[in-house]
Each structure stands twice: as C-alpha cells, then as structure tokens.
Design a protein around this motif. Sequence first.
Motif, PDB file in Angstrom:
ATOM      1  N   PRO A   3      10.631 -15.746 -10.679  1.00 57.68           N
ATOM      2  CA  PRO A   3       9.351 -15.041 -10.865  1.00 57.68           C
ATOM      3  C   PRO A   3       8.143 -15.777 -10.295  1.00 57.68           C
ATOM      4  N   VAL A   4       8.102 -17.098 -10.433  1.00 63.08           N
ATOM      5  CA  VAL A   4       6.947 -17.846  -9.926  1.00 63.08           C
ATOM      6  C   VAL A   4       6.872 -17.737  -8.401  1.00 63.08           C
ATOM      7  N   ALA A   5       8.004 -17.975  -7.747  1.00 59.03           N
ATOM      8  CA  ALA A   5       8.028 -17.853  -6.285  1.00 59.03           C
ATOM      9  C   ALA A   5       7.726 -16.415  -5.860  1.00 59.03           C
ATOM     10  N   GLY A   6       8.210 -15.447  -6.639  1.00 59.08           N
ATOM     11  CA  GLY A   6       7.940 -14.051  -6.324  1.00 59.08           C
ATOM     12  C   GLY A   6       6.458 -13.719  -6.417  1.00 59.08           C
ATOM     13  N   ILE A   7       5.801 -14.240  -7.439  1.00 59.30           N
ATOM     14  CA  ILE A   7       4.367 -13.994  -7.598  1.00 59.30           C
ATOM     15  C   ILE A   7       3.588 -14.597  -6.437  1.00 59.30           C
ATOM     16  N   VAL A   8       3.941 -15.819  -6.051  1.00 63.23           N
ATOM     17  CA  VAL A   8       3.268 -16.474  -4.927  1.00 63.23           C
ATOM     18  C   VAL A   8       3.472 -15.668  -3.643  1.00 63.23           C
ATOM     19  N   ALA A   9       4.713 -15.217  -3.420  1.00 62.30           N
ATOM     20  CA  ALA A   9       5.004 -14.436  -2.212  1.00 62.30           C
ATOM     21  C   ALA A   9       4.223 -13.127  -2.199  1.00 62.30           C
ATOM     22  N   LEU A  10       4.142 -12.456  -3.344  1.00 54.49           N
ATOM     23  CA  LEU A  10       3.400 -11.198  -3.412  1.00 54.49           C
ATOM     24  C   LEU A  10       1.907 -11.420  -3.228  1.00 54.49           C
ATOM     25  N   LEU A  11       1.383 -12.522  -3.765  1.00 53.59           N
ATOM     26  CA  LEU A  11      -0.030 -12.824  -3.573  1.00 53.59           C
ATOM     27  C   LEU A  11      -0.338 -13.045  -2.096  1.00 53.59           C
ATOM     28  N   ALA A  12       0.543 -13.772  -1.411  1.00 54.62           N
ATOM     29  CA  ALA A  12       0.334 -14.011   0.017  1.00 54.62           C
ATOM     30  C   ALA A  12       0.408 -12.707   0.808  1.00 54.62           C
ATOM     31  N   ALA A  13       1.406 -11.870   0.490  1.00 55.88           N
ATOM     32  CA  ALA A  13       1.547 -10.587   1.191  1.00 55.88           C
ATOM     33  C   ALA A  13       0.349  -9.685   0.928  1.00 55.88           C
ATOM     34  N   THR A  14      -0.116  -9.671  -0.319  1.00 56.23           N
ATOM     35  CA  THR A  14      -1.266  -8.837  -0.663  1.00 56.23           C
ATOM     36  C   THR A  14      -2.526  -9.320   0.032  1.00 56.23           C
ATOM     37  N   ALA A  15      -2.692 -10.635   0.171  1.00 58.95           N
ATOM     38  CA  ALA A  15      -3.848 -11.174   0.883  1.00 58.95           C
ATOM     39  C   ALA A  15      -3.859 -10.682   2.333  1.00 58.95           C
ATOM     40  N   VAL A  16      -2.693 -10.696   2.966  1.00 61.76           N
ATOM     41  CA  VAL A  16      -2.596 -10.202   4.341  1.00 61.76           C
ATOM     42  C   VAL A  16      -2.913  -8.707   4.392  1.00 61.76           C
ATOM     43  N   ALA A  17      -2.349  -7.949   3.453  1.00 57.51           N
ATOM     44  CA  ALA A  17      -2.581  -6.503   3.424  1.00 57.51           C
ATOM     45  C   ALA A  17      -4.054  -6.178   3.176  1.00 57.51           C
ATOM     46  N   ILE A  18      -4.733  -6.983   2.361  1.00 56.92           N
ATOM     47  CA  ILE A  18      -6.151  -6.758   2.096  1.00 56.92           C
ATOM     48  C   ILE A  18      -6.975  -6.985   3.363  1.00 56.92           C
ATOM     49  N   VAL A  19      -6.669  -8.047   4.091  1.00 55.60           N
ATOM     50  CA  VAL A  19      -7.383  -8.310   5.346  1.00 55.60           C
ATOM     51  C   VAL A  19      -7.225  -7.127   6.297  1.00 55.60           C
ATOM     52  N   ILE A  20      -6.018  -6.600   6.388  1.00 54.62           N
ATOM     53  CA  ILE A  20      -5.762  -5.446   7.258  1.00 54.62           C
ATOM     54  C   ILE A  20      -6.556  -4.238   6.785  1.00 54.62           C
ATOM     55  N   ALA A  21      -6.533  -3.965   5.468  1.00 49.09           N
ATOM     56  CA  ALA A  21      -7.228  -2.801   4.929  1.00 49.09           C
ATOM     57  C   ALA A  21      -8.734  -2.905   5.116  1.00 49.09           C
ATOM     58  N   VAL A  22      -9.300  -4.090   4.894  1.00 50.66           N
ATOM     59  CA  VAL A  22     -10.740  -4.281   5.074  1.00 50.66           C
ATOM     60  C   VAL A  22     -11.119  -4.102   6.548  1.00 50.66           C
ATOM     61  N   THR A  23     -10.285  -4.605   7.442  1.00 48.06           N
ATOM     62  CA  THR A  23     -10.549  -4.446   8.873  1.00 48.06           C
ATOM     63  C   THR A  23     -10.576  -2.977   9.259  1.00 48.06           C
ATOM     64  N   ILE A  24      -9.603  -2.220   8.773  1.00 53.15           N
ATOM     65  CA  ILE A  24      -9.571  -0.782   9.076  1.00 53.15           C
ATOM     66  C   ILE A  24     -10.757  -0.075   8.436  1.00 53.15           C
ATOM     67  N   ALA A  25     -11.156  -0.510   7.244  1.00 53.80           N
ATOM     68  CA  ALA A  25     -12.321   0.080   6.584  1.00 53.80           C
ATOM     69  C   ALA A  25     -13.578  -0.114   7.425  1.00 53.80           C
ATOM     70  N   ARG A  26     -13.724  -1.278   8.018  1.00 56.27           N
ATOM     71  CA  ARG A  26     -14.917  -1.559   8.816  1.00 56.27           C
ATOM     72  C   ARG A  26     -14.891  -0.837  10.157  1.00 56.27           C
ATOM     73  N   LEU A  27     -13.702  -0.714  10.738  1.00 55.95           N
ATOM     74  CA  LEU A  27     -13.601  -0.114  12.069  1.00 55.95           C
ATOM     75  C   LEU A  27     -13.431   1.401  12.035  1.00 55.95           C
ATOM     76  N   VAL A  28     -12.881   1.922  10.939  1.00 53.30           N
ATOM     77  CA  VAL A  28     -12.649   3.372  10.844  1.00 53.30           C
ATOM     78  C   VAL A  28     -13.361   3.924   9.614  1.00 53.30           C
ATOM     79  N   SER A  29     -12.766   3.753   8.425  1.00 52.85           N
ATOM     80  CA  SER A  29     -13.387   4.223   7.185  1.00 52.85           C
ATOM     81  C   SER A  29     -12.704   3.553   6.010  1.00 52.85           C
ATOM     82  N   PRO A  30     -13.401   3.435   4.868  1.00 48.37           N
ATOM     83  CA  PRO A  30     -12.788   2.800   3.699  1.00 48.37           C
ATOM     84  C   PRO A  30     -11.601   3.577   3.153  1.00 48.37           C
ATOM     85  N   LEU A  31     -11.657   4.889   3.189  1.00 52.15           N
ATOM     86  CA  LEU A  31     -10.527   5.675   2.706  1.00 52.15           C
ATOM     87  C   LEU A  31      -9.304   5.463   3.589  1.00 52.15           C
ATOM     88  N   SER A  32      -9.523   5.283   4.870  1.00 50.98           N
ATOM     89  CA  SER A  32      -8.406   4.980   5.773  1.00 50.98           C
ATOM     90  C   SER A  32      -7.804   3.624   5.448  1.00 50.98           C
TER      91      SER A  32
END
Length: 274
Positions: free
Chosen positions: A45-74
């Motif tokens: 579970p500890v390693a899983g939480i760390v892995a999910l946090l890292a993956a979510t951080a990457v996904a957030i960067v992608i989502a914020v980038t798309i929000a700025r370049l296209v739209s927040p809903l996108s």
Amino acid sequence: MEATRRWTLFIVGFVLTVLAYWSAWPWLRSATGDLGPTVVQSMTPVAGIVALLAATAVAIVIAVTIARLVSPLSGMAIFGAGLGWVGLELAGMRDIVLEGSAGYVVADGIGWAIAVLATSWLIIVMGRPVEDVHPEVAGHPPDPLCSPDAIRMLIVGVAALPVVWLFAESHMRGQMLAATVLGGLAAAFVGRMWSPHVQPILLPVGVVLAGSLGSWVMAMFLPGDVARAWSTGTVPNLILPTPVDWAAGAMLGVPLGFRLAASFIKHEGESVAA
C-alpha cells in the motif's frame, strides 16, 4: 487549423495520462495477483500510494496545460478519460465484496476525492476559469470553495447516486465506468442549473464523496451469505463501481454535464444562452 491543434493536444494528453497511471498499476497488485482495485488493500500500500501520487502529479500537469491552451472543462475531461481508460485494467469489486472488506474501500474513495479536488482546483486556478460562468453581481464572483453556491455544488454530488444505481447492473468494468460517467453528467447538470454563478471546483469531488459514502453505507447492509447474493445479482449496485471508476466518472462526466447545462442558461444581459 485550430481544430487540428486542439485534437492533437487531446490525443497527446490522453495518451500521456494513460501511460502515467499505467506505470502505477503494478503497485496496486492484491494478494490474489489481480491489479487493484484498491491501493489500501494491495500487497504494497505505501509503494502504491507513492506511485499513484506521482502518476496523479503528471496527470495534473497535463490537465492544467490543456486547460490553459484549450479550456478548463477539456482539461478535466482528458484527466477523467485517461484515468477511466487505464482503469479498465483493474479488477472489479468481486473479491473485495466476497471477502467482506467492501467497507474499507471508502479509504480509497477519500484519497481519490482529495486527488480530484486538487486537480479541479489547480485546473481552475493555475489553468483558467470556465469562461461562461458569470457571477450574479458583476465583479464579485462567489468563492468556489466556501460560498453557499459552492456548497450547493458539493451537495449536488448525491444526484449521481440514483443514476449510477440504475446503470450499474453488472460487475463488467466498462459498464461501471459508463455508469459513473453518466452519474457525473447528471450531477453536473443539476449543479449548474441550481448554482450557475460559481466555478465548478467542488462538483467532481462531490460526486466522488457521494459515491464513496454511498458504497460504504451499502456495504453495511450486505447479507450474511455474500457469495449467494453475488451469484444471484442482489448485491447493491452502488458497491460495484471501484474508487477509480468514481474518480474517472466524475472528472469526465462533470465537464460533459456542465457544458450541456450551459445551453439551458441565459445570464442577465446576454442575448444568447451561455
């Protein structure tokens, strides 16, 4: 040309989000050898939480980038679509329900609720706000986290529950994801109609919290012979979606419902619907 640019961003963002979470899934392996469906009940579970946090951080960067370049809903939709697609690889709730540990899934649900809240907030704050959401008083937008309008957005997450109950009729992974997406869409539609002047930061987390708490309550009412209930299809439908289903369904369904509801709203002073 602009359409090509947008679709290129969508495809690249979707693929990168899928790859980010796909790399984290091996750390969610359970004692039965299956992937997931929860991190709390995985072998590491500890390693899983760390892995999910890292993956979510990457996904957030992608989502914020798309929000700025296209739209927040996108940005929200790409996050939800990528998570939902790769989430289809995870095991369903069968083993957890049969082992009598379905109630513990709420811990994963709360974790995903925090991740969804952080993602929505960063998309709106660091990306950009939804353009066709106008404050009731010009120049005085309601606080998207603490105002009465925002609290209504959070509460309306319960509107997803009857929709998910209706469509989550089997433990098939695709059907679970579709049910939660429709639930998120319904909650967002109701939320925008009920509270049209506030940014939708709390809408997705309201859906995830409602789904997690609903599953927890239903787990307390499971019959003594759970195996028989599962085989006869009498296990409560709200237990069947996984925590990842709720998170992905909220992040994909909410922007779809929020955009759909816009065609029914006309802000004062506008000549056309928002």
